[in-house]
Design a protein around this motif. Structure first.
Motif, short mmCIF file in Angstrom:
data_model
loop_
_atom_site.label_atom_id
_atom_site.label_comp_id
_atom_site.label_asym_id
_atom_site.label_seq_id
_atom_site.Cartn_x
_atom_site.Cartn_y
_atom_site.Cartn_z
N GLY A 1 0.82 -1.20 0.00
CA GLY A 1 0.00 0.00 0.00
C GLY A 1 0.85 1.25 0.00
O GLY A 1 2.09 1.18 -0.04
N ALA A 2 0.20 2.37 0.07
CA ALA A 2 0.89 3.65 -0.03
C ALA A 2 1.64 3.98 1.26
O ALA A 2 1.17 3.69 2.36
CB ALA A 2 -0.11 4.76 -0.35
N GLU A 3 2.79 4.58 1.13
CA GLU A 3 3.56 5.08 2.25
C GLU A 3 3.02 6.44 2.68
O GLU A 3 2.65 7.25 1.83
CB GLU A 3 5.03 5.20 1.83
CG GLU A 3 5.95 5.84 2.83
CD GLU A 3 7.34 6.04 2.26
OE1 GLU A 3 7.91 7.13 2.48
OE2 GLU A 3 7.86 5.13 1.57
N ARG A 4 2.95 6.68 3.99
CA ARG A 4 2.53 8.00 4.47
C ARG A 4 3.45 8.47 5.57
O ARG A 4 4.00 7.67 6.33
CB ARG A 4 1.09 7.97 4.97
CG ARG A 4 0.85 7.27 6.30
CD ARG A 4 -0.62 7.32 6.68
NE ARG A 4 -0.93 6.66 7.94
CZ ARG A 4 -1.00 7.28 9.11
NH1 ARG A 4 -0.75 8.58 9.19
NH2 ARG A 4 -1.30 6.60 10.21
N LEU A 5 3.64 9.79 5.64
CA LEU A 5 4.49 10.37 6.67
C LEU A 5 3.68 10.52 7.96
O LEU A 5 2.59 11.09 7.95
CB LEU A 5 5.02 11.73 6.22
CG LEU A 5 5.91 11.74 4.97
CD1 LEU A 5 6.45 13.14 4.72
CD2 LEU A 5 7.06 10.74 5.11
N LEU A 6 4.24 10.02 9.05
CA LEU A 6 3.57 10.13 10.35
C LEU A 6 3.98 11.40 11.07
O LEU A 6 3.14 12.15 11.56
CB LEU A 6 3.89 8.91 11.20
CG LEU A 6 3.31 8.90 12.61
CD1 LEU A 6 1.80 8.97 12.59
CD2 LEU A 6 3.78 7.67 13.38
N THR A 7 5.27 11.66 11.17
CA THR A 7 5.76 12.86 11.83
C THR A 7 5.93 13.98 10.81
O THR A 7 6.37 13.74 9.69
CB THR A 7 7.11 12.61 12.51
OG1 THR A 7 8.07 12.21 11.53
CG2 THR A 7 6.98 11.51 13.55
N THR A 8 5.57 15.18 11.21
CA THR A 8 5.75 16.33 10.35
C THR A 8 6.59 17.40 11.04
O THR A 8 7.57 17.89 10.48
CB THR A 8 4.39 16.93 9.95
OG1 THR A 8 3.62 17.20 11.13
CG2 THR A 8 3.61 15.97 9.05
N SER A 9 6.21 17.77 12.25
CA SER A 9 6.97 18.77 13.00
C SER A 9 6.76 18.52 14.49
O SER A 9 5.61 18.33 14.92
CB SER A 9 6.50 20.17 12.64
OG SER A 9 7.22 21.16 13.36
N PRO A 10 7.85 18.48 15.26
CA PRO A 10 9.24 18.62 14.83
C PRO A 10 9.76 17.35 14.15
O PRO A 10 9.23 16.27 14.37
CB PRO A 10 9.99 18.89 16.13
CG PRO A 10 9.19 18.15 17.16
CD PRO A 10 7.76 18.32 16.73
N ALA A 11 10.78 17.53 13.35
CA ALA A 11 11.36 16.40 12.63
C ALA A 11 12.10 15.47 13.59
O ALA A 11 12.65 15.92 14.60
CB ALA A 11 12.34 16.91 11.57
N PRO A 12 12.11 14.17 13.32
CA PRO A 12 12.83 13.23 14.17
C PRO A 12 14.34 13.30 13.95
O PRO A 12 14.80 13.71 12.88
CB PRO A 12 12.29 11.87 13.73
CG PRO A 12 11.93 12.08 12.30
CD PRO A 12 11.41 13.50 12.21
N ALA A 13 15.07 12.90 14.97
CA ALA A 13 16.54 12.87 14.88
C ALA A 13 16.96 11.51 14.34
O ALA A 13 17.54 10.68 15.04
CB ALA A 13 17.15 13.13 16.25
N THR A 14 16.63 11.26 13.07
CA THR A 14 16.97 9.98 12.47
C THR A 14 18.46 9.87 12.24
O THR A 14 19.17 10.86 12.12
CB THR A 14 16.25 9.81 11.12
OG1 THR A 14 16.64 10.87 10.24
CG2 THR A 14 14.74 9.82 11.30
N GLY A 15 18.94 8.64 12.20
CA GLY A 15 20.35 8.40 11.96
C GLY A 15 20.53 7.04 11.34
O GLY A 15 19.81 6.68 10.42
#
Length: 218
Positions: free
Chosen positions: A58-72
């Protein structure tokens, strides 16, 4: 194919640095407790978010918008964790604080440490989470209280570095990895456990007998 052709056509065969930085980077895939979807970190062109995609397609959707996560790249235990009922995630934002992000509502800030959080892990009873702060302290943060003052430190300060905490199935025992200079974590890191709510707070250490203890999981 075009990238390979460009390298062959270049004078020295070097790969432009833009090709290494501009791509879409995916990290930390975690299946929801209900087994219906996967959450993962995504970075692209300087932006970051946590996205969801159904396991059956299925389609991908963004869960977080603001504030952005500290991904690494999953360093020190990652930047987010699911709530046990799959209704929300807890994540570390780029500002270093913890945020609660429901799947169907806006985010709520959980901490005001003004420091750098890492590796949040939600207790199985969903009453609290544990997190490493500045990779030197382990804290318990309540999920059922709005008061930041209810957060409590779990480590006893005897270790220079603490990271990657985890909570036992009974939600009463917390374990994490710790180490002290001059050793490096891959040399002599040890396991620390404590009982939440015990007075006084007692930390039990289990050393690797000349080796290294890493990534405790119950």
């Amino acid at each position: 194919l075009s990238a390979v052709q460009s390298i062959r056509m270049s004078a020295n065969g070097a790969i432009p640095v833009e090709w290494c930085l501009d791509g879409r980077e995916l990290t930390e895939p975690r299946v929801s407790p209900l087994g219906t979807e996967v959450a993962f970190g995504v970075r692209w062109h300087g932006a970051a978010a946590i996205a969801l995609v159904p396991l059956d397609g299925g389609a991908e959707r963004l869960l977080t918008t603001s504030p952005a996560p500290a991904t690494g790249r999953g360093f020190a235990g990652g930047c987010f964790d699911w709530l046990p009922d799959g209704s929300a995630i807890v994540y570390v934002a780029a500002d270093g604080e913890l945020w609660l992000q429901p799947l169907d509502a806006g985010p709520r800030q959980l901490t005001t440490f003004e420091r750098s959080c890492r590796a949040p892990r939600v207790a199985p009873d969903a009453s609290y989470l544990v997190v490493a702060i500045d990779e030197s302290e382990i804290w318990r943060v309540p999920l059922v209280s709005e008061a930041a003052s209810d957060s409590t430190r779990l480590d006893d300060g005897a270790d220079a570095f603490c990271f990657d905490p985890d909570v036992a199935a009974d939600s009463l025992t917390v374990a994490w990895t710790a180490w002290n200079p001059p050793s490096m974590p891959w040399d002599e890191a040890h396991l620390v456990t404590t009982r939440v709510g015990s007075q006084p707070m007692l930390c039990e250490r289990r050393h690797g007998h000349g080796g290294s203890v890493q990534q405790p999981r119950w």
